[in-house]
Design a protein around this motif. Sequence first.
Motif, PDB file in Angstrom:
ATOM      1  N   SER A  92     -11.032  39.199  76.387  1.00  0.00           N
ATOM      2  CA  SER A  92     -10.271  39.491  75.174  1.00  0.00           C
ATOM      3  C   SER A  92      -9.012  40.313  75.398  1.00  0.00           C
ATOM      4  CB  SER A  92     -11.160  40.218  74.148  1.00  0.00           C
ATOM      5  OG  SER A  92     -12.249  39.409  73.786  1.00  0.00           O
ATOM      6  N   ASP A  93      -9.016  41.193  76.387  1.00  0.00           N
ATOM      7  CA  ASP A  93      -7.897  42.099  76.624  1.00  0.00           C
ATOM      8  C   ASP A  93      -7.508  42.027  78.102  1.00  0.00           C
ATOM      9  OD1 ASP A  93      -6.201  44.350  77.030  1.00  0.00           O
ATOM     10  OD2 ASP A  93      -7.138  45.405  75.363  1.00  0.00           O
ATOM     11  N   ASP A  95      -5.765  44.060  79.751  1.00  0.00           N
ATOM     12  CA  ASP A  95      -5.558  45.384  80.328  1.00  0.00           C
ATOM     13  C   ASP A  95      -6.789  46.280  80.284  1.00  0.00           C
ATOM     14  OD1 ASP A  95      -2.781  44.848  80.793  1.00  0.00           O
ATOM     15  OD2 ASP A  95      -2.411  45.202  78.656  1.00  0.00           O
ATOM     16  N   THR A  97     -11.385  46.468  79.805  1.00  0.00           N
ATOM     17  CA  THR A  97     -12.705  45.870  79.644  1.00  0.00           C
ATOM     18  C   THR A  97     -13.242  46.264  78.270  1.00  0.00           C
ATOM     19  OG1 THR A  97     -13.163  45.942  82.019  1.00  0.00           O
ATOM     20  CG2 THR A  97     -15.058  45.827  80.542  1.00  0.00           C
ATOM     21  N   ILE A  98     -13.642  45.285  77.494  1.00  0.00           N
ATOM     22  CA  ILE A  98     -14.138  45.540  76.139  1.00  0.00           C
ATOM     23  C   ILE A  98     -15.660  45.550  76.160  1.00  0.00           C
ATOM     24  CG2 ILE A  98     -14.101  44.831  73.729  1.00  0.00           C
ATOM     25  CD1 ILE A  98     -11.381  45.625  74.884  1.00  0.00           C
ATOM     26  N   LYS A 126      -9.968  53.589  73.628  1.00  0.00           N
ATOM     27  CA  LYS A 126      -9.981  53.299  72.193  1.00  0.00           C
ATOM     28  C   LYS A 126     -11.394  52.948  71.776  1.00  0.00           C
ATOM     29  CE  LYS A 126      -8.090  49.498  70.750  1.00  0.00           C
ATOM     30  NZ  LYS A 126      -7.088  48.462  70.391  1.00  0.00           N
ATOM     31  N   SER A 141     -12.731  50.133  74.360  1.00  0.00           N
ATOM     32  CA  SER A 141     -11.814  49.616  75.373  1.00  0.00           C
ATOM     33  C   SER A 141     -11.873  50.576  76.558  1.00  0.00           C
ATOM     34  CB  SER A 141     -10.391  49.530  74.824  1.00  0.00           C
ATOM     35  OG  SER A 141     -10.316  48.612  73.754  1.00  0.00           O
ATOM     36  N   THR A 143     -11.004  51.567  80.687  1.00  0.00           N
ATOM     37  CA  THR A 143     -10.206  51.372  81.892  1.00  0.00           C
ATOM     38  C   THR A 143     -10.694  52.328  82.974  1.00  0.00           C
ATOM     39  OG1 THR A 143      -8.538  52.985  81.201  1.00  0.00           O
ATOM     40  CG2 THR A 143      -8.158  50.683  80.576  1.00  0.00           C
ATOM     41  N   LYS A 150      -8.279  47.609  83.953  1.00  0.00           N
ATOM     42  CA  LYS A 150      -9.614  47.169  83.558  1.00  0.00           C
ATOM     43  C   LYS A 150     -10.547  47.145  84.757  1.00  0.00           C
ATOM     44  CE  LYS A 150     -10.007  42.938  82.154  1.00  0.00           C
ATOM     45  NZ  LYS A 150      -9.668  41.716  81.409  1.00  0.00           N
TER      46      LYS A 150
END
Length: 290
Positions: A92-93, A95, A97-98, A126, A141, A143, A150
């Motif tokens: 999903s992102d 930049d 890891t969700i 976040k 979120s 990092t 990520k």
Amino acid sequence: MAVAIAASSVGLHFIADNGVKASEKPICSAPILKASSGIGPVKPFYILRKGRLSSSGTTLVPRARPITDVEDGNQGDTDTIPTPIVIIDQDSDPDATIVEITFGDRLGALLDTMNALKNLGLNVVKANVFLDSSGKHNKFSITKADTGRKVEEPELLEAIRLTIINNLIEYHPESSAQLALGAAFGLVPPKEQVDVDIATHINVTPDGPDRSLLYVETADRPGLLVDLVKIITDINIAVESGEFDTEGLLAKAKFHVSYKGKAIIKPLEQVLANSLRYFLRRPTTEESSF
């Protein structure tokens, strides 16, 4: 939770020990937690690269602390315990890891979990909390603190999963019987064991000219994420990105895979499926996977 991460016992133990039990908070969206330091180096096995991966000697294993008072012993007796879900999303992102955690409406602010992730050398940049018909969803979120990028190492992704499940079991002991990993470090193991032969499903489909989509569903266990990536890369198939979901007793993985920069041809699809099926359905697994 789609981060639940396996208990490959390789000597390092991380336990959230901030002494604060997560409490209910209003729905929010805010940047939180910056880690200035983390753990020592994690062996750099990157999902984007082809090569042999080892699940021994690198995976971090959290252990839940003993809990003597489980809500006066009554929680879960009078209502239905929801299925815990942990999702680790690499798609999903670009930049970050969700990670998404769901446990009905029982989850608090999960400050203990965020602190435990910080101890792994990670930043929770976040956090969002939202409600829908399936319950309260906590989405982070994440990092790496040292690079701001990520997470790509399978071992560290597995450590994230284990850390989250460990904290879920610690602060919501009633979830132990709902999770396969409850048998590994929970108070109450699942009442029923999943038949691996019945639960295992593997499917490979085209995902454009340059890659294929591999779907694996099987009985969850410690070390599973690392072992799946190892088996795939051992036959020279590259794992580019994907999603790993822990849903109660089951694990569901979706990987974007390729061979020499192209989608996997039919004969290699069969080799991949057979290799995974053989490994997952073995009656015993190597000690290094725990």
